[in-house]
Enzyme design. Structure first.
Site, PDB file in Angstrom:
ATOM      1  CG  HIS A  45      78.168  29.637 -13.188  1.00  0.00           C
ATOM      2  ND1 HIS A  45      79.216  30.028 -12.075  1.00  0.00           N
ATOM      3  CD2 HIS A  45      78.727  29.369 -14.159  1.00  0.00           C
ATOM      4  CE1 HIS A  45      80.409  29.545 -12.762  1.00  0.00           C
ATOM      5  NE2 HIS A  45      80.254  29.228 -14.019  1.00  0.00           N
ATOM      6  CD  GLU A  46      77.203  27.919 -17.221  1.00  0.00           C
ATOM      7  OE1 GLU A  46      77.971  28.748 -18.408  1.00  0.00           O
ATOM      8  OE2 GLU A  46      78.004  27.290 -16.538  1.00  0.00           O
TER       9      GLU A  46
ATOM     10  CG  HIS B 276      80.650  31.989 -17.822  1.00  0.00           C
ATOM     11  ND1 HIS B 276      81.880  32.565 -17.423  1.00  0.00           N
ATOM     12  CD2 HIS B 276      80.393  30.936 -17.148  1.00  0.00           C
ATOM     13  CE1 HIS B 276      82.420  31.726 -16.634  1.00  0.00           C
ATOM     14  NE2 HIS B 276      81.680  30.653 -16.345  1.00  0.00           N
TER      15      HIS B 276
ATOM     16  CG  HIS C  37      82.977  38.216 -18.929  1.00  0.00           C
ATOM     17  ND1 HIS C  37      84.208  37.442 -18.543  1.00  0.00           N
ATOM     18  CD2 HIS C  37      83.924  39.479 -18.745  1.00  0.00           C
ATOM     19  CE1 HIS C  37      85.209  37.973 -18.301  1.00  0.00           C
ATOM     20  NE2 HIS C  37      85.092  39.165 -18.499  1.00  0.00           N
TER      21      HIS C  37
HETATM   22 ZN   LIG Z   1      81.886  28.970 -15.298  1.00  0.00          ZN
END
Ligand SMILES: [Zn+2]
Length: 663
Positions: free
Chosen positions: A454-455, A458, A461
């Site tokens: 998940h991290e 990010h 991104h």
């Molecule tokens: Zn998040």
């Protein structure tokens, strides 16, 4: 200024601030100078006698304040990671100053008038969006109000920021100060590697024996494994009421300030204000999704509760299962039904293998590679630096700090120290923090492994971003879109393509047995009634709190109790975050009336990942390229337009219900 690294130019090729040299006393002079520099940059824009245009207004505005954002982000990074009282004091002192400075610029009526005068004709999409984004941001900061209104907005920004910092610090302090010391007779049910992690936590604090701490991962594992109901209750209770006393007076005041700001700007409440300009567009649209999920999730949770009660009865519990029993019996039921337990899976998820899996997934999807840079130390010996490349091109720097330790903020997060943008020539410098319990070796729970993915989503991104303007870079997107790039990446962990390649036994190196892998994947929808209900419950509570007309005299605990009763929340489930430690809402403002965003984005990620599954290849090159374009675009394009380009059609809500096994 001698020896203050903030007044030197450091190796700009890598761009990593010289954290090992930063001392608390370096911050006040650096912040003071950076504030003055930013004010001078804004004054220069306003001093122009030429008609406002992109070159003399938007571009200098986008370039302005770089040093200030760097210094303040360094302060945030140290405050979140070190638990150093001197840094915490600085954070408390400076957060209102910085918030007021920011509010003074975004609320400046002359700057607003100048922005309104910039012509849009002949501009490209990212530029039209940039102009609209700045105008909107300024309108929301009160730049269009009269002088008393603007003054009040400024005061609200300062006071709210101070309260938010205090709230977050209270939670960190409560988590740091609570521990439960166990003796050898208290360990029944705990796996060997979890015992080792608890022992390491004791060692770290110079204590004997085994120590339970209030990190989510430790708390969850303890509740799932310990056969000692009294200890489970003690741990659950401590988690549930952490920081409650200290934060009780802060919440009504913060809510009242937010409600007042919304009214000043013509909105009926903070929820209306917060969702204006979001992907959802209005609280009504967000609530429609939440209600649908609540109904499906709660119905499933009641079925799960009955199953667990039957198991507990057979076990001789002698009463109704409580919140501290759920995880314990759920784990047993999962073993019965799916033939797996966390303890059997964990040896296949050692930290280095999970990192390798996450990096390799990023490589196979987006062609990026991670090269460790031992020569670039960061804020702690646990924080590792990587140069991130796409082919021969360096995209930026990535710092990863994976372990839990005393004083580190709980949870997991990504931060950007530098936003990549063509206008400034800056490269991305992004960080990931996890809170994984250190073991010998460190083995991850499935949840921890998912969080790593998940991290990293990010971080990608930020790293892949190829935009013109810094304020559109990476994660600078609509708040209910920002979880899409992170959540969608989680899906790859749960694929045979990734598990077969990377989930290898910590001692033998043998690949995960197919039966265990299939059992893990088959159990993905297990207990989703519980998770959905706890999560959606917190999102609904957030909306309820931020829709109040007059929250100034609110009793947060009583409000929460009435909310839960009204919603008929099963007591053994409870909220994922309770009001008085809900840092998403009160430790900052980004997720205030915005917690729904996780679920909003989950519709996109479930629907989006289904495209890969439908293609028959989870690394389908054509889809990977289209997905990369979403990461690359940051906030330079409309999120729904980006999604439509990727998927070829609008997202479907049922994809989320299906992924959670609720339909
Ligand atoms: Zn998040």
């Amino acid at each position: 200024m001698a020896d203050n690294p903030f007044f030197e130019t450091w190796d700009s090729a890598a761009g990593l601030p010289p954290f090992p040299r930063l001392r608390p006393e370096h911050f006040p002079p650096a912040l003071t100078a950076a504030l003055a520099a930013h004010k001078a940059e804004i004054a220069a824009i306003l001093a122009s006698r030429d008609p406002a245009d992109f070159a003399n207004t938007l571009e200098p505005l986008e370039r302005a304040g770089r040093q200030l954002s760097l210094v303040s982000r360094c302060l945030d990074t140290l405050a979140s990671n070190l638990g150093d009282p001197a840094i915490e004091a600085l954070e408390l002192e400076w957060s209102p100053v910085l918030a007021e400075h920011d509010a003074a610029i975004t609320g400046d009526s002359f700057l607003y008038a100048r922005l309104m005068a910039v012509p849009e004709d002949g501009r490209e999409e990212d530029q039209r969006r940039l102009l609209a984004q700045h105008r909107r941001q300024m309108r929301r900061a009160g730049a269009g109000l009269d002088a008393p209104g603007r003054a009040r907005m400024l005061a609200i920004a300062g006071e709210a920021s101070r309260l938010e910092t205090e709230f977050a610090q209270n939670v960190t302090r409560a988590e740091r100060d609570w521990t439960l010391s166990l003796s050898a007779t208290d360990l029944d049910g705990l796996s060997d590697d979890f015992r080792a992690a608890l022992q390491a936590a004791a060692d770290e604090r110079g204590e004997q024996g085994w120590l339970v701490t209030l990190s989510r991962s430790v708390m969850e594992q303890f509740l799932a494994q310990s056969t000692r109901r009294d200890l489970r209750q003690a741990v659950h209770q401590a988690w549930s009421v952490r920081a409650a006393e200290a934060n009780a007076p802060l919440v009504p005041r913060l809510l009242a300030l937010r409600a007042e700001r919304a009214r000043l700007l013509g909105f009926s409440n903070h929820a209306e204000y917060a969702l204006d300009g979001s992907m959802a567009g209005s609280p009504k649209a967000a609530m429609a999704l939440l209600e649908k999920l609540w109904e499906a999730g709660r119905a499933r949770a009641l079925v799960e509760e009955a199953d667990l009660q039957a198991l507990a009865d057979a076990d001789g519990l002698g009463g109704t299962i409580a919140a501290w029993d759920w995880a314990f019996y759920a784990e047993r039921l999962r073993q019965q039904r799916h033939g797996i337990d966390e303890a059997a899976l964990k040896p296949y998820l050692p930290l280095p293998r999970v990192l390798e899996a996450a990096f390799d997934t990023a490589h196979r999807l987006f062609g990026v590679t991670f090269v460790e840079r031992d020569d670039l130390p960061a804020w702690h010996v646990d924080a590792r630096s990587f140069e991130v490349k796409s082919g021969a091109e360096t995209l930026g720097l990535f710092v990863m700090d994976n372990y839990a330790r005393p004083g580190k903020r709980s949870g997991a997060w990504m931060s950007s120290l530098s936003d990549a943008a063509a206008l400034t020539g800056a490269r991305a410098v992004v960080t990931n923090d996890n809170n994984i319990a250190r073991g010998n070796p460190t083995l991850l729970s499935w949840d921890d492994a998912r969080t790593v993915f998940h991290e990293l989503g990010h971080a990608l991104h930020g790293l892949i971003s190829t935009v013109r303007y810094p304020s559109q870079s990476g994660t600078n997107v609509e708040h209910d879109f920002v979880e899409f790039p992170s959540q969608v990446l989680e899906n790859w962990l749960a694929t045979p393509a990734v598990l077969d390649r990377h989930a290898r036994h910590v001692e033998t190196g043998a690949p995960i047995p197919a039966a265990l892998r299939d059992a893990v994947l088959g159990a993905r929808t297990f207990n989703q009634g519980f998770f959905t209900t706890a999560l959606v419950g917190s999102a609904l509570l957030d909306m309820a709190l931020h829709s109040l007309d007059d929250p100034s005299t609110l009793d947060p605990a009583a409000f929460e109790a009435a909310f839960l009763a009204d919603r008929k929340m099963p007591e053994a489930v409870g909220l994922r975050h309770r009001t008085l430690h809900f840092s998403h809402l009160f430790g900052g403002s980004m997720y205030a009336a915005g917690y729904y965003a996780y679920l909003w984005a989950e519709v996109l990620d479930a629907d989006g990942f289904a495209a890969f599954e439908e293609s028959g290849d989870v690394f389908d090159p054509r889809l990977s390229q289209k997905l990369r374009e979403i990461y690359a675009a940051g906030g330079s394009r409309d999120p729904m337009a980006l999604y439509l380009d990727f998927r070829g059609r609008p997202p479907q809500e049922d994809a989320l219900l299906r992924a959670r096994g609720l339909i």
